[in-house]
Scaffold this motif. Sequence first.
Motif, PDB file in Angstrom:
ATOM      1  N   ASP A 199       0.881  -1.173   0.000  1.00 59.67           N
ATOM      2  CA  ASP A 199       0.000   0.000   0.000  1.00 59.67           C
ATOM      3  C   ASP A 199       0.918   1.223   0.000  1.00 59.67           C
ATOM      4  O   ASP A 199       2.108   1.102  -0.349  1.00 59.67           O
ATOM      5  CB  ASP A 199      -0.988  -0.041   1.184  1.00 59.67           C
ATOM      6  CG  ASP A 199      -0.279  -0.002   2.541  1.00 59.67           C
ATOM      7  OD1 ASP A 199       0.927   0.308   2.575  1.00 59.67           O
ATOM      8  OD2 ASP A 199      -0.928  -0.264   3.567  1.00 59.67           O
ATOM      9  N   SER A 200       0.426   2.360   0.432  1.00 60.76           N
ATOM     10  CA  SER A 200       1.260   3.561   0.308  1.00 60.76           C
ATOM     11  C   SER A 200       2.393   3.608   1.349  1.00 60.76           C
ATOM     12  O   SER A 200       3.280   4.436   1.240  1.00 60.76           O
ATOM     13  CB  SER A 200       0.390   4.821   0.424  1.00 60.76           C
ATOM     14  OG  SER A 200      -0.229   4.842   1.698  1.00 60.76           O
TER      15      SER A 200
ATOM     16  N   ALA B  93      -3.623   2.275  -3.067  1.00 61.01           N
ATOM     17  CA  ALA B  93      -3.072   3.621  -3.276  1.00 61.01           C
ATOM     18  C   ALA B  93      -2.884   4.351  -1.956  1.00 61.01           C
ATOM     19  O   ALA B  93      -2.054   5.263  -1.855  1.00 61.01           O
ATOM     20  CB  ALA B  93      -3.993   4.421  -4.192  1.00 61.01           C
ATOM     21  N   THR B  94      -3.647   3.972  -0.933  1.00 62.82           N
ATOM     22  CA  THR B  94      -3.511   4.621   0.379  1.00 62.82           C
ATOM     23  C   THR B  94      -3.148   3.560   1.422  1.00 62.82           C
ATOM     24  O   THR B  94      -3.021   2.380   1.077  1.00 62.82           O
ATOM     25  CB  THR B  94      -4.843   5.277   0.792  1.00 62.82           C
ATOM     26  OG1 THR B  94      -5.839   4.257   0.780  1.00 62.82           O
ATOM     27  CG2 THR B  94      -5.221   6.390  -0.182  1.00 62.82           C
TER      28      THR B  94
END
Length: 427
Positions: free
Chosen positions: A212-213, A296-297
């Motif tokens: 993830d991010s 993405a987060t």
Amino acid sequence: MARILLGVCGGIAAYKALEAVRLATKAGHSVRVVQTPTSERFVGGASFEAITGAPVLTSEFAPDPARGAFPGDPPPQHDPISHLALVGNADVFLIAPASANTLAKLAGGFADNLLTSAALAARCPLIVAPAMNDAMWEHPATQTNLATLRARGVHVVDPGVGQLASKGEHGVGRLAEPAELLAAVERVLGVDADLAGLRVLVTAGGTREPIDSVRFVGNRSSGRMGFALAERAAARGAAVTVLAANVALPHAPGIAYREVETAAQLAAACAHEFPRCDVLLMAAAVADFRPVAPAATKIKKDADAPDSIALERTPDILAGLAQQRTLRQTVVGFAAEHGDGALDYARGKLARKRLDAIVVNDVSQPGIGFDTPDNAVTIVTPERERPLSRAPKGEIAAAILDEVVRLRAIRDADGTSGSPAGRAARV
Ligand code: PMT
């Protein structure tokens, strides 16, 4: 050019010292030779005298007609003390072959003959090139003595694997080849520029594949091995580019560094740089798998946390590059293997990925491999395997570059890359 003092110990490999002297004098160096009494049973001083044009000494008590001077230098007015004058005038002291007995004496600080007295008095760099039976080489006493010498700054040219002196015996312990001895001397003296004119591409560090991010799938590579290769190659005259994956080490002047993070970014950077390089040294630890769908987060640990993360294979960058390599390119891979069968796996990768050489480290051994200052490797080529015992990564890097030089010399001699992979390469 350098003044090389060569110490010759007793052993069948003493005959190779003659060729090393011939190569050194041909390269313009001036050489003096001291022998242990035992070595005279294998090679006589007259042969060394004929090649060096200088007297050979065996005893502290025999007068030196050259009074400690090297060929080309004027002798002093007074009679000097031989062992002090010879090392005092030398730029480097190479002991080749270095017997197990002499290594033990050097480690213990003994000075019971001219050679060991000179070594104890040496303020110039000391290089030892061991040669012995494999059982003697592997004995803990010999390995401890070598570790002691290394810790004191003595340079060690590791022996090779092959046929040994006693009939039918095969193993580690053969004296390094004469050209390798000269290369080691010139490297220590900083007078070698054998990679001048070559463009060397090095990959270093470990890729990180995002989950993830904030989280990633990664490995423990520090980039030390790759950076050592880059620095040694640059010192030998190469134009070096490093593709560094998540490396937190200082950058050396004169080397071009490009930062990458993921296997995909490394693949793209390699695709861009590879066509214009002469030598690829693929030391990076590249992730074999990556998350299929990175978030993405940041994934919250309470809500929506997945039970598992789906992974997919990353493309094999090295194998892909080796497919496109041309005859002028030398391609060296690395293999981080764990425990039994490490060499067999590496041999498989060498053939499957169509490489000129693969450098295998058994990362199950403590103190070497990932994130350590030292490494211990075997350099595997199609026609020979060269084990290098534990040493700082800079020394391992130097030996790998020697192998590159050797492979390229074979290519230049017979018009192939020196390996079956190279012979199949596009012209
Ligand atoms: O960086 P350090 O802390 O100094 O540690 C050095 C090291 C242990 C990382 C280094 O000596 C080493 O062994 N590097 C190769 C590690 C590795 O990825 O080995 P492998 O057996 O998984 O891969 C074999 C070869 O294929 C390697 O040259 C690798 O760069 C390459 N590869 C692997 C996977 C992939 N998808 N693409 C590749 O190109």
